[in-house]
Design a protein around this motif. Structure first.
Motif, PDB file in Angstrom:
ATOM      1  N   MET A   1       0.838  -1.194   0.000  1.00 33.06           N
ATOM      2  CA  MET A   1       0.000   0.000   0.000  1.00 33.06           C
ATOM      3  C   MET A   1       0.880   1.255   0.000  1.00 33.06           C
ATOM      4  O   MET A   1       1.852   1.329   0.752  1.00 33.06           O
ATOM      5  N   GLU A   2       0.521   2.208  -0.832  1.00 35.05           N
ATOM      6  CA  GLU A   2       1.253   3.465  -0.853  1.00 35.05           C
ATOM      7  C   GLU A   2       0.991   4.246   0.444  1.00 35.05           C
ATOM      8  O   GLU A   2      -0.043   4.073   1.096  1.00 35.05           O
ATOM      9  N   MET A  97      -9.850   7.520   2.320  1.00 37.80           N
ATOM     10  CA  MET A  97      -9.951   6.075   2.381  1.00 37.80           C
ATOM     11  C   MET A  97      -9.068   5.420   1.307  1.00 37.80           C
ATOM     12  O   MET A  97      -8.924   5.962   0.209  1.00 37.80           O
ATOM     13  N   THR A  98      -8.507   4.280   1.640  1.00 40.98           N
ATOM     14  CA  THR A  98      -7.690   3.534   0.679  1.00 40.98           C
ATOM     15  C   THR A  98      -8.030   2.051   0.750  1.00 40.98           C
ATOM     16  O   THR A  98      -8.646   1.575   1.721  1.00 40.98           O
ATOM     17  N   GLY A 178       1.426   6.380  -8.790  1.00 34.81           N
ATOM     18  CA  GLY A 178       1.387   4.944  -8.586  1.00 34.81           C
ATOM     19  C   GLY A 178       0.100   4.395  -8.024  1.00 34.81           C
ATOM     20  O   GLY A 178       0.034   3.212  -7.656  1.00 34.81           O
ATOM     21  N   LEU A 179      -0.936   5.216  -7.932  1.00 31.06           N
ATOM     22  CA  LEU A 179      -2.217   4.741  -7.433  1.00 31.06           C
ATOM     23  C   LEU A 179      -3.356   5.343  -8.242  1.00 31.06           C
ATOM     24  O   LEU A 179      -3.132   6.176  -9.117  1.00 31.06           O
ATOM     25  N   VAL A 180      -4.568   4.872  -7.988  1.00 29.84           N
ATOM     26  CA  VAL A 180      -5.743   5.448  -8.618  1.00 29.84           C
ATOM     27  C   VAL A 180      -6.568   6.145  -7.539  1.00 29.84           C
ATOM     28  O   VAL A 180      -6.810   5.582  -6.469  1.00 29.84           O
ATOM     29  N   VAL A 213      -1.890  -0.993 -11.289  1.00 30.96           N
ATOM     30  CA  VAL A 213      -1.990  -0.188 -10.070  1.00 30.96           C
ATOM     31  C   VAL A 213      -2.448  -1.070  -8.916  1.00 30.96           C
ATOM     32  O   VAL A 213      -3.367  -1.887  -9.069  1.00 30.96           O
ATOM     33  N   ARG A 214      -1.843  -0.907  -7.752  1.00 28.70           N
ATOM     34  CA  ARG A 214      -2.140  -1.775  -6.617  1.00 28.70           C
ATOM     35  C   ARG A 214      -3.025  -1.130  -5.560  1.00 28.70           C
ATOM     36  O   ARG A 214      -3.643  -1.833  -4.759  1.00 28.70           O
ATOM     37  N   THR A 215      -3.076   0.214  -5.513  1.00 32.90           N
ATOM     38  CA  THR A 215      -3.774   0.905  -4.433  1.00 32.90           C
ATOM     39  C   THR A 215      -4.795   1.881  -4.995  1.00 32.90           C
ATOM     40  O   THR A 215      -4.521   2.583  -5.969  1.00 32.90           O
TER      41      THR A 215
END
Length: 244
Positions: A1-2, A97-98, A178-180, A213-215
């Motif tokens: 997680m970023e 929130m993530t 690196g995230l959305v 993208v992972r997060t």
């Protein structure tokens, strides 16, 4: 997680993409879209500036447009209370929130809903404007700013249409840092309680997953928080949103 710092940086990058004014430096970044809607003009953080000094400078940059102050974990401690002491009103407390996209449950689209990427701003913008409170007289300016949007990332606009072609739901997926990050996730009032908002969110997560993208991150309204929790999002911080 970023990290939360990365999430906040992506949020700043998206809103700065709307800016056509003086953005300022990292101590007091502001964005001015000229759209008559407070959340599309504002102050993104205060770092190393006293509230009176920040207020004086921000007023010069944002004079003449409705605006908000996003006071989150990237602002100095005491900023929100200092601004309230100067006359600001707190309009909302919004959870940041993530979630790890790999843990997201599959969210099928309800029958008759077709979700796809869109470049048709003439139908997309009025739909999210209706839900988010952008006044009718601000829609044209919003379309122009969307056309001219520029930022450190990629915008993907998703639209959900019913069988007759009407827009039922919208979502903006912002791919940056690196995230959305998700914006303008909304359902037209006459289409609510069908799971469209969850389906639009799921489609955005799937798109991001396909791009490696992972997060995922978003800033939720208090009403939307239970929905996002059910999808797997968890709060990691909070914005106090202020206005003068």
């Amino acid at each position: 997680m970023e990290s939360l710092d990365t999430v906040l940086a992506a949020h700043r990058a998206y809103l700065l993409g709307w800016n056509i004014g003086a953005a300022g430096g990292p101590d007091l970044p502001t964005y001015r879209s000229e759209v008559p809607h407070a959340t599309l003009n504002g102050v993104l953080r205060v770092a190393g500036r006293t509230p009176p000094d920040a207020l004086f400078e921000a007023r010069q940059r944002l004079r003449g447009v409705p605006r908000v102050w996003w006071v989150g974990p990237d602002s100095d401690a005491g900023t929100a209370d200092g601004l309230v002491a100067l006359g600001a009103s707190e309009v909302a407390r919004l959870p940041i929130m993530t979630m790890a996209i790999g843990k997201a449950a599959d969210v099928p689209a309800p029958p008759g809903l077709h979700i796809a990427e869109t470049a048709d701003l003439a139908s997309f913008v009025p739909a999210y404007a209706r839900v988010s409170g952008i006044p009718a007289e601000g829609v044209a300016a919003t379309i122009e700013r969307e056309k001219a949007f520029t930022g450190d990332g990629t915008v993907v606009r998703l639209v959900g249409r019913v069988d007759d072609g009407r827009v039922a739901g919208t979502a903006v997926a912002w791919l940056s840092h690196g995230l959305v990050t998700l914006y303008f996730v909304g359902t037209q009032p006459e289409q609510r309680r069908r799971g469209i908002g969850a389906a639009m969110t799921g489609a955005a997560l799937n798109l991001a997953r396909e791009r490696g993208v992972r997060t995922a991150a978003l800033t939720s309204s208090p009403v939307g928080e239970p929905v996002y929790r059910r999808l797997g999002f968890q709060p990691v911080g909070e914005f106090r949103v202020l206005t003068f």
